[in-house]
Write an enzyme that holds these catalytic residues in place. Structure first.
Site, short mmCIF file in Angstrom:
data_model
loop_
_atom_site.label_atom_id
_atom_site.label_comp_id
_atom_site.label_asym_id
_atom_site.label_seq_id
_atom_site.Cartn_x
_atom_site.Cartn_y
_atom_site.Cartn_z
N ASP A 79 -11.12 -34.74 -59.05
CA ASP A 79 -12.51 -35.15 -59.32
C ASP A 79 -13.27 -34.13 -60.16
OD1 ASP A 79 -12.28 -33.47 -57.00
OD2 ASP A 79 -14.32 -33.99 -56.40
N GLU A 137 -12.71 -33.83 -53.93
CA GLU A 137 -12.73 -32.52 -53.28
C GLU A 137 -14.15 -31.95 -53.22
OE1 GLU A 137 -13.04 -28.49 -52.47
OE2 GLU A 137 -13.33 -29.17 -54.52
ZN LIG Z 1 -15.49 -26.84 -57.47
ZN LIG Z 2 -12.39 -26.83 -57.34
#
Ligand SMILES: [Zn+2]
Ligand SMILES: [Zn+2]
Length: 394
Positions: A79, A137
């Site tokens: 991401d 994440e």
């Molecule tokens: Zn980051």
């Molecule tokens: Zn990262």
């Protein structure tokens, strides 16, 4: 040029092409639709991989090795961030306000590279290798938590590894450490309720700004006077919003901040330590408060024997002069969710260089990587996949 050199050059070019496509087409967590489709299409061109979508925007590739061995999970996060890119190179983000400013485009390219190498000679691969291209994440509660709790990804996994590119380390350097590596990033939100009034007559009001300022100052006593210096704790109040104009004392103040710890016991105690200060200061000055405390990712604690194997691999792969024992960092990482379920270790690959102008901090609008680090990442992760699934060396 020898055949091996040809192959090496081809892989390097491919890694750069993957990374640049991803860099141009960033998507934030839980919205990685084009990213996942691209990864899936690339993986489907590699023979022998079983490719699936554990969740809508994550992709899994499984390789059954031709040798007996363990099951390893390799992880890349895919991401991007809601940041407007300020780089001007021709592969800069084509999406205004969205940018790969943490290096996850590089992580994805690296894991695609590892998948390609493994798929080219499955007969030499021990055990089973699962490669997870993980979504979200950067957004709590994180894609890792969803994969670990809502899918069968971790069933039967013996060991986990993954890496983060690091702009503060020179390109080509590999760093790993056993034990506590990254902190638990928890969030605190506080509303202080006073009583508004005229700025000229504070004695008739309960001033939430003056009280809030004392809370901020006193919270540092939690760090310096209630917790031993050997126990890492960070409390940062990062948002303080109150008031409208110069002569009005407002009713309320809104504060927000981050609390970082490694030690699970200290982490559990932190909310009570913080509340004691907030309660004491607010009561002393006649204000009330609401305190909300949210636990984020767990601390990332590397398993000693896996970290040791990664150290050995790093020394073989990049040489002892390019290996470093990492320092723990107060940053957080949802890779920790996998480590709740299996032993494993996370490591850093340096991506900073003056030549590539890639020493900007992570999450900065000028962030980029030295693309030479992609190859280092592939060599490390490929060697780790083979070693961690193979027979124990000790
Ligand atoms: Zn980051
Ligand atoms: Zn990262």
């Amino acid at each position: 040029m020898t055949a091996t050199q040809d192959k090496g050059t081809a892989l390097r070019d491919q890694l750069v092409a993957w990374r640049r496509w991803l860099h141009m087409n960033p998507e934030v967590g839980f919205h990685e639709h084009e990213t996942a489709a691209y990864i899936e299409a690339e993986l489907r061109q590699m023979p022998g991989l079983l490719v699936s979508r554990p969740t809508e925007t994550s992709v899994l590739a499984v390789l059954q090795g031709g040798q007996p061995g363990r099951t390893a999970l390799l992880r890349a996060d895919i991401d991007a961030l809601p940041i407007h890119e300020e780089n001007t190179f021709d592969f800069a983000s084509q999406r205004p306000g969205v940018m790969h400013a943490c290096g996850h485009d590089g992580h994805t390219a690296i894991l695609l590279g590892v998948a390609k190498l493994l798929s080219e000679s499955p007969q030499d691969v021990p055990g089973e290798i699962r490669m997870i291209f993980q979504h979200a994440e950067e957004i709590g509660p994180g894609g890792a938590e969803e994969l670990v709790t809502q899918t069968t990804l971790m069933d039967g996994v013996d060991v986990v590894t993954g890496l983060h590119l690091n702009s503060q380390l020179p390109a080509g350097v590999v760093a790993v450490k056993p034990g506590p590596f990254m902190a638990a990033p928890d969030t605190v939100e506080l509303t202080i309720r006073g009583r508004g009034g005229h700025g000229a007559h504070p004695e008739e009001a309960v001033d939430p700004i003056a009280i809030g300022a004392q809370v901020v100052g006193n919270l540092q006593h939690v760090v310096s006077r209630h917790v031993g210096a050997q126990d890492a704790l960070v409390v940062s109040i990062t948002k303080f919003v109150s008031g409208t104009t110069h002569n009005v004392i407002p009713d309320t103040a809104e504060l927000m901040g981050t609390v970082r710890t490694f030690d699970p016991d200290l982490r559990q105690k932190a909310p009570a330590l913080i509340e004691r200060v907030v309660k004491g200061v607010c009561e002393a000055h006649g204000a009330t408060y609401e305190l909300r405390y949210e636990f984020g990712y767990r601390p990332l604690i590397n398993t000693d024997w896996v970290a040791e194997q990664l150290r050995e691999i790093a020394i073989e792969t990049v040489g002892p002069e390019r290996f470093q024992v990492s320092k723990p960092t107060m940053g957080g990482e949802d890779f920790s969710a996998y480590l709740e379920r299996a032993p494993g270790a996370y490591f850093n690959v340096g991506s900073g260089s003056d030549a590539a102008d890639s020493r900007w901090p992570h999450h900065h609008p000028r962030f980029t990587i030295d693309e030479a680090s992609l190859e280092t990442g592939v060599r490390m992760l490929h060697a780790a996949a083979l070693k961690l699934t193979g027979p124990p060396t000790t």
